[in-house]
Design an enzyme around this catalytic site. Structure first.
Site, PDB file in Angstrom:
ATOM      1  N   ARG A  84       1.670 -17.997 -11.536  1.00  0.00           N
ATOM      2  CA  ARG A  84       1.730 -18.266 -10.098  1.00  0.00           C
ATOM      3  C   ARG A  84       2.094 -19.728  -9.858  1.00  0.00           C
ATOM      4  NH1 ARG A  84      -3.575 -16.848  -6.729  1.00  0.00           N
ATOM      5  NH2 ARG A  84      -4.393 -18.675  -7.773  1.00  0.00           N
TER       6      ARG A  84
ATOM      7  N   ARG B  74       2.121 -24.294  -6.726  1.00  0.00           N
ATOM      8  CA  ARG B  74       0.777 -24.648  -6.252  1.00  0.00           C
ATOM      9  C   ARG B  74       0.121 -25.587  -7.253  1.00  0.00           C
ATOM     10  NH1 ARG B  74      -3.947 -20.351  -4.458  1.00  0.00           N
ATOM     11  NH2 ARG B  74      -5.529 -21.701  -5.352  1.00  0.00           N
TER      12      ARG B  74
ATOM     13  N   ARG C 216     -11.473 -23.935 -12.872  1.00  0.00           N
ATOM     14  CA  ARG C 216     -11.799 -23.062 -11.733  1.00  0.00           C
ATOM     15  C   ARG C 216     -12.522 -21.798 -12.192  1.00  0.00           C
ATOM     16  NH1 ARG C 216      -6.130 -22.607  -9.720  1.00  0.00           N
ATOM     17  NH2 ARG C 216      -6.810 -21.094  -8.181  1.00  0.00           N
TER      18      ARG C 216
ATOM     19  N   LYS D  21      -6.734 -11.448  -5.060  1.00  0.00           N
ATOM     20  CA  LYS D  21      -7.346 -11.391  -3.727  1.00  0.00           C
ATOM     21  C   LYS D  21      -6.292 -11.517  -2.618  1.00  0.00           C
ATOM     22  CE  LYS D  21     -10.329 -14.826  -4.222  1.00  0.00           C
ATOM     23  NZ  LYS D  21     -10.149 -15.270  -5.634  1.00  0.00           N
TER      24      LYS D  21
ATOM     25  N   ARG E  88     -18.246 -18.509  -1.655  1.00  0.00           N
ATOM     26  CA  ARG E  88     -18.090 -18.814  -3.080  1.00  0.00           C
ATOM     27  C   ARG E  88     -19.389 -19.287  -3.708  1.00  0.00           C
ATOM     28  NH1 ARG E  88     -12.203 -19.966  -2.755  1.00  0.00           N
ATOM     29  NH2 ARG E  88     -11.354 -20.086  -4.840  1.00  0.00           N
TER      30      ARG E  88
HETATM   31  P1  AMP Z   1      -8.323 -20.413  -3.216  1.00  0.00           P
HETATM   32  O1  AMP Z   1      -6.998 -20.459  -2.550  1.00  0.00           O
HETATM   33  O2  AMP Z   1      -9.298 -19.480  -2.515  1.00  0.00           O
HETATM   34  O3  AMP Z   1      -8.243 -20.132  -4.680  1.00  0.00           O
HETATM   35  O4  AMP Z   1      -8.967 -21.872  -3.072  1.00  0.00           O
HETATM   36  C1  AMP Z   1      -8.368 -23.013  -3.653  1.00  0.00           C
HETATM   37  C2  AMP Z   1      -9.376 -24.143  -3.740  1.00  0.00           C
HETATM   38  O5  AMP Z   1      -9.868 -24.474  -2.432  1.00  0.00           O
HETATM   39  C3  AMP Z   1     -10.635 -23.831  -4.544  1.00  0.00           C
HETATM   40  O6  AMP Z   1     -10.439 -24.052  -5.936  1.00  0.00           O
HETATM   41  C4  AMP Z   1     -11.630 -24.808  -3.945  1.00  0.00           C
HETATM   42  O7  AMP Z   1     -11.405 -26.130  -4.415  1.00  0.00           O
HETATM   43  C5  AMP Z   1     -11.258 -24.800  -2.467  1.00  0.00           C
HETATM   44  N1  AMP Z   1     -11.994 -23.744  -1.728  1.00  0.00           N
HETATM   45  C6  AMP Z   1     -11.467 -22.642  -1.122  1.00  0.00           C
HETATM   46  N2  AMP Z   1     -12.427 -21.886  -0.569  1.00  0.00           N
HETATM   47  C7  AMP Z   1     -13.603 -22.519  -0.832  1.00  0.00           C
HETATM   48  C8  AMP Z   1     -14.975 -22.220  -0.556  1.00  0.00           C
HETATM   49  N3  AMP Z   1     -15.330 -21.108   0.093  1.00  0.00           N
HETATM   50  N4  AMP Z   1     -15.900 -23.110  -0.976  1.00  0.00           N
HETATM   51  C9  AMP Z   1     -15.573 -24.238  -1.634  1.00  0.00           C
HETATM   52  N5  AMP Z   1     -14.313 -24.559  -1.954  1.00  0.00           N
HETATM   53  C10 AMP Z   1     -13.324 -23.717  -1.557  1.00  0.00           C
END
Ligand code: AMP
Length: 191
Positions: free
Chosen positions: A130, A136, A147, A14, A91
């Protein structure tokens, strides 16, 4: 104006494809994950709350993330005149419903959902790689599995939700980054 959601499991590409879409279509990028990580770095109250969830591979509660999203939208109205690419949001179904309301209140809507589809074993490999490259914290094999489970339980139902609205566009997310982007581009150009 073009508002799109880039959708897919963790590790589906993404972020990578968002960068290319932004460059090509001059969209404003909203990544809720980036917003949360920025808050963690700055040590804000939001960052402290979010960290517990992120480190466990869990989602941050809907009310919290929806408020954040509304705030980011309002703070960046001037930068979002060509449209927005939502990355990592929504999400959950309640988040998608909230997004629809937030956009309707602002006189706009989602045009399309670009769904990056990648097989499960490839996702885990990518996430772990990654993590090794970027450091990260939530990119390790254990959290990655959690996840992905959260993705299957809470996020993947959004595919059917947007299919019903005729907005979902499936994209094969495996192969060369540029080839994947060309497919996205022809999809977006034909909207
Ligand atoms: P990402 O960078 O989009 O993979 O997000 C990393 C982490 O941030 C996720 O595993 C969630 O813990 C939190 N997170 C990011 N976006 C959301 C969302 N829209 N709703 C809930 N948690 C989120």
């Amino acid at each position: 104006m073009l508002n799109i959601i880039i959708f897919g499991a963790p590790g589906s590409g993404k972020g990578t494809q968002s960068d290319k879409i932004i460059e090509n279509y001059r969209l404003f990028h909203i990544s809720t994950g980036d917003v949360l990580r920025d808050n963690i770095r700055r040590g804000t109250d939001l960052g402290k709350t979010a960290k517990g969830y992120i480190d466990q591979g869990q989602l941050v509660p809907d009310e919290l993330i929806i408020d954040i999203l509304a705030q980011v939208l309002d703070e960046n109205k001037d930068k979002a005149t060509e449209g927005v690419i939502f990355d990592g949001f929504p999400r959950t179904i309640p988040q998608a419903e909230a997004l629809e309301r937030l956009l309707a209140d602002r006189g706009t809507h989602i045009d399309a959902v670009v769904g990056l589809e990648v097989p499960e074993d490839e996702l885990i490999q990518r996430i772990v790689l990654r993590g090794q490259e970027s450091g990260r914290a939530d990119d390790n094999a254990e959290t990655a599995r959690k996840r992905l489970e959260v993705y299957h339980n809470q996020t993947s139902p959004l595919k059917a939700y947007y299919e019903e609205q005729g907005k979902y566009r499936a994209i094969q997310g495996v192969g060369e980054i540029d080839d994947i982007f060309e497919t996205i581009k022809s999809t977006l150009d034909s909207l």
